[in-house]
Each structure stands twice: as structure tokens, then as C-alpha cells.
Enzyme design. Structure first.
Site, short mmCIF file in Angstrom:
data_model
loop_
_atom_site.label_atom_id
_atom_site.label_comp_id
_atom_site.label_asym_id
_atom_site.label_seq_id
_atom_site.Cartn_x
_atom_site.Cartn_y
_atom_site.Cartn_z
N HIS A 111 89.49 124.01 30.24
CA HIS A 111 89.47 124.68 31.80
C HIS A 111 90.61 125.22 32.22
O HIS A 111 90.82 125.11 33.36
CB HIS A 111 88.80 123.76 32.51
CG HIS A 111 87.29 123.74 32.46
ND1 HIS A 111 86.32 124.70 33.04
CD2 HIS A 111 86.48 123.01 31.89
CE1 HIS A 111 85.28 124.48 32.77
NE2 HIS A 111 85.06 123.22 32.01
N SER A 130 66.84 138.05 15.43
CA SER A 130 67.58 136.61 15.12
C SER A 130 66.47 135.72 14.41
O SER A 130 65.42 135.50 14.86
CB SER A 130 67.75 136.18 16.57
OG SER A 130 67.57 134.70 16.75
N SER A 137 77.77 131.80 21.42
CA SER A 137 77.85 133.03 22.03
C SER A 137 79.00 133.82 21.87
O SER A 137 78.89 135.07 21.60
CB SER A 137 77.63 132.80 23.66
OG SER A 137 78.58 132.13 24.13
N ASP A 183 87.82 131.49 23.83
CA ASP A 183 86.74 131.29 22.89
C ASP A 183 86.67 132.70 21.92
O ASP A 183 86.61 132.45 20.54
CB ASP A 183 85.20 131.21 23.39
CG ASP A 183 85.22 129.82 24.11
OD1 ASP A 183 85.92 129.15 24.10
OD2 ASP A 183 84.09 129.87 25.11
#
Ligand code: GLA
Length: 382
Positions: free
Chosen positions: A30, A63, A124, A168
Site C-alpha cells: 500500500h 475465457s 487482473s 502490479d
């Protein structure tokens, strides 16, 4: 995933195969939206894609995980909640087109992933980076890996609405086997640090607790930090909360005069310092110091940043009975934790964690021994 799956879904042959990994963050949680340093690595769980070219301007996405097909017109893309996962790849096409890249034809893409969804391992960012990477190769856009990370970040922020930091998307694009990425998230500078844990291993522990409210609580933390920063900028010459030092904390507490905001800032400041200590400990092969820093980071995320919760706390407490240290990884609230443990003790860790976690939460935990791998790859099918 096999070639015939693509053929069965779309009735034509694929031309290419691509893959992109998942990630864990070792430490620096964070703080990628607070200008801090983070230390993630790419891990051996993957999103894969088989891809073919089309003669029109449509993208057709399938998917394997959801068994859903989505068809969209490249010239008319708009976020649509009902499309679920497909908003990630569509977001990449949208950002590329809005930046003026020329995409002269559409694509058929068949996705398959063994990254557990919504578990804090960045499934993601993996599909975002994978799609940006395959577009770069197929449309020869001449993007480097940092550009790919930035396009994926924009697709997450502008198209999918999560105000996340760059960690990420960066680690998945830039990941390198057996190293972690020491990333300055403000300047977007990086260096690789060998991840040499001697006879110890990195284990990923899954809480298997469904995620609730992660996105809204995440955006709430981002706002709290922005609020604290705007107050502190009146007193300090800083760009970000991570520019502050722990020696500043007593004064910051008085200036903020708000316990919640103060604890958020204290996490950012101490976490940034822990990242730098962690890097030194890695370079010195000081495994017990690595473990101590993992534990300290978790406690700060629990008490000051308040993003852990019963499931992550329980799994880490149980792990520490066998491991040298353990902490949550990723956004938190549920999802996954990591532990550093003597390799020969992994079976014992698994037993202890599964037993204690089940007793306290009623859920089954999983322990995954992972390896640290390279970023996206692709090839033409022969
Ligand atoms: C999520 C976000 C990252 C980062 C982590 C917490 O994974 O996508 O940008 O903020 O949470 O460290």
C-alpha cells in the site's frame, strides 16, 4: 489450454500463443500510490492466450475460466459492468486507440488462467499486461516493457475505475526469473535484486475467503492518504507520504491531530523504511531479518493501515509457528499471504496452517510452493 480449444471456440486456427505470470509483493504494501518503494516478484501462475487475426474491426474474447464469449467493436468500446473480466482486455484496446495507436484489424483471443481469481495475486494485472503485450507484438507498436505496464495501469484506472498504484502492472511486465523488482514507484525507476533464500522457500498461502468490498476499501485508503498528504504538504517539502521519515512521526501526530490519518501515515513511513531494510537483508542473506520484517509489515498493515482481517491474521499467526516470518500480500482484506520457511519444513507448515486456520475460520487454506519467473512471453505457432 490446447490449440483445439481455440478452434472449437472460434472455428478458425490460432496464430500465436502468449503468457503472463501472476505476482506476489514481498514487502512495501500500500505504498505504491504513496511514492514508496516496493519489492514484488513474478510467480509461476499464468494467464495464457491463443490469438488469431480477424478481417474486421471486432475483438472476440473467450475465457475458459468463465466459459463466456464477448464480441466488441474496436471503434466503439465502453466499460460495461455486465461484461465482467472482458473489461480488462477491452480496456487495453480502448487505451491503445485513445493514444492514437493504429490497430488495423481485430483479434480472436482465447484466454485461460490458473491464477486464482480475486485472491490478491493480480489475475487482473496479468490479463491486462498479457493483452498489452500481445497487441504490441501483433500490431508491432514498438512499446517497451515499461510502456506496457503504463498502458495496463491506465486500462485499470481509466477503464475499470480502480485507483491503484503501478506495482502490479510493472512487476508482471518487467518480472525476471529468481529476482525481485526494487521499484521506485514515484520515479518509475527499477533495479533487480537476486532472490536467494538459501535453503528457505517462499510459500503463498491462500485464505480462500471470498473478497468483499476490496475495491471500495482500497479507494478509501487512497483517499485517506491523499487527505493526510494535502495537510502535511503545508509543513514539509514533500511529493509523497513516503518522503517522510520515522523521526518526523511525533510532529506529524500533532500536526494531523487525527488518530486514523496518523496511523495511515505511520504505516507508509515505516513500511518504506522496512523495504530498504529488507533489501539490505536480502543482499546479506540474513533470513531471520527477512522474517522479522515480514512480521512487522503485517502488524503495521493490521493495526495502522487496517487492511488485514481475521482470515489473513489467522493464517499468518499459524504460519509463524513454523516459518521465519509471514505477512499478507497485495491489497489485503482477504486473498493471500506469504511466508518464508525452511524448504524441508513446507509439509509441516502446510499441516499447521491448514489445521489452525480451519479451526478458527471454518475454511480450508492452501499452501502453494511457487517459483519466481520471467514476465510475458509469446511465440508464433508453427
Ligand atoms: C493492489 C494494487 C497495487 C498495490 C497493492 C497494495 O494489488 O493493485 O497497486 O497498491 O494492492 O500494495
Amino acid at each position: 489450454m490446447e490449440i483445439k480449444d481455440f478452434t472449437n471456440a472460434f472455428g478458425v486456427e490460432p496464430l500465436y500463443i502468449f503468457s503472463a505470470p501472476a505476482r506476489v509483493n514481498l514487502i512495501g504494501e500500500h505504498i505504491d500510490y504513496n511514492g514508496g518503494h516496493v519489492l514484488p516478484c513474478a510467480i509461476s501462475l499464468f494467464t495464457k492466450a491463443l490469438v488469431g487475426k480477424r478481417n474486421d474491426q471486432n475483438v472476440r474474447l473467450y475465457s475458459e475460466n468463465t466459459e463466456k464469449e464477448v464480441i466488441a467493436d474496436l471503434n466503439n468500446l465502453k466499460y460495461d459492468e455486465s461484461l465482467g473480466w472482458a473489461n480488462y482486455p477491452l480496456g487495453i484496446f480502448y487505451i491503445l486507440i485513445s493514444k492514437g495507436y493504429h490497430l488495423p484489424f481485430g483479434l480472436d483471443i482465447y484466454y485461460s488462467s490458473n491464477i486464482p481469481l480475486a485472491s490478491g495475486l493480480s489475475s487482473s494485472a496479468s490479463i491486462l499486461d498479457l493483452t498489452a503485450y500481445l497487441c504490441n507484438e501483433i500490431y508491432t507498436l514498438e512499446l517497451d516493457r515499461k510502456d506496457i505496464a503504463m498502458i495496463a495501469l491506465e486500462a485499470e484506472r481509466k477503464y475499470n475505475g480502480l485507483n491503484c498504484g503501478v506495482m502490479d502492472q510493472a512487476i508482471i511486465a518487467l518480472g525476471k526469473k529468481n529476482t525481485c523488482l526494487y521499484l521506485d514507484t514515484f520515479r518509475f525507476l527499477h533495479r533487480y535484486i537476486p532472490l536467494n533464500l538459501l535453503d528457505y522457500s517462499l510459500v503463498v498461502m491462500k485464505t480462500n475467503k471470498p473478497r468483499v468490498l476490496t475495491e471500495s476499501k482500497y479507494n478509501e485508503r487512497v483517499e485517506e492518504c491523499q487527505k493526510a498528504l494535502s495537510i502535511l504538504k503545508k509543513y514539509y517539502i514533500i511529493n509523497n507520504l513516503c518522503d517522510l521519515k520515522s523521526r518526523d512521526l511525533p510532529r506529524i501526530e500533532k500536526l494531523l491531530n487525527d488518530d486514523l490519518l496518523y496511523r495511515r501515515v505511520r504505516h507508509c513511513v515505516t513500511e518504506e523504511e522496512r523495504v530498504n531494510k529488507f533489501v539490505l537483508a536480502l543482499e546479506d542473506n540474513d533470513i531471520s531479518e527477512l522474517g522479522r520484517l515480514l512480521d512487522e509489515s503485517h502488524e503495521s498493515l493490521k493495526n495502522d493501515y487496517e487492511v488485514t482481517g481475521l482470515h489473513l491474521d489467522t493464517i499468518c499467526e499459524a504460519a509463524r509457528r513454523v516459518a521465519v516470518g509471514a505477512r499478507m500480500t497485495g491489497a489485503g482484506f482477504s486473498g493471500c499471504a506469504i511466508a518464508i520457511v525452511k524448504t524441508k519444513k513446507i509439509p509441516e507448515l502446510t499441516r499447521v496452517v491448514q489445521k489452525e486456520y480451519k479451526e478458527k475460520t471454518g475454511l480450508d487454506a492452501e499452501c502453494l510452493q511457487i517459483s519466481v519467473v520471467d514476465g510475458p512471453k509469446g511465440e508464433l505457432l508453427g
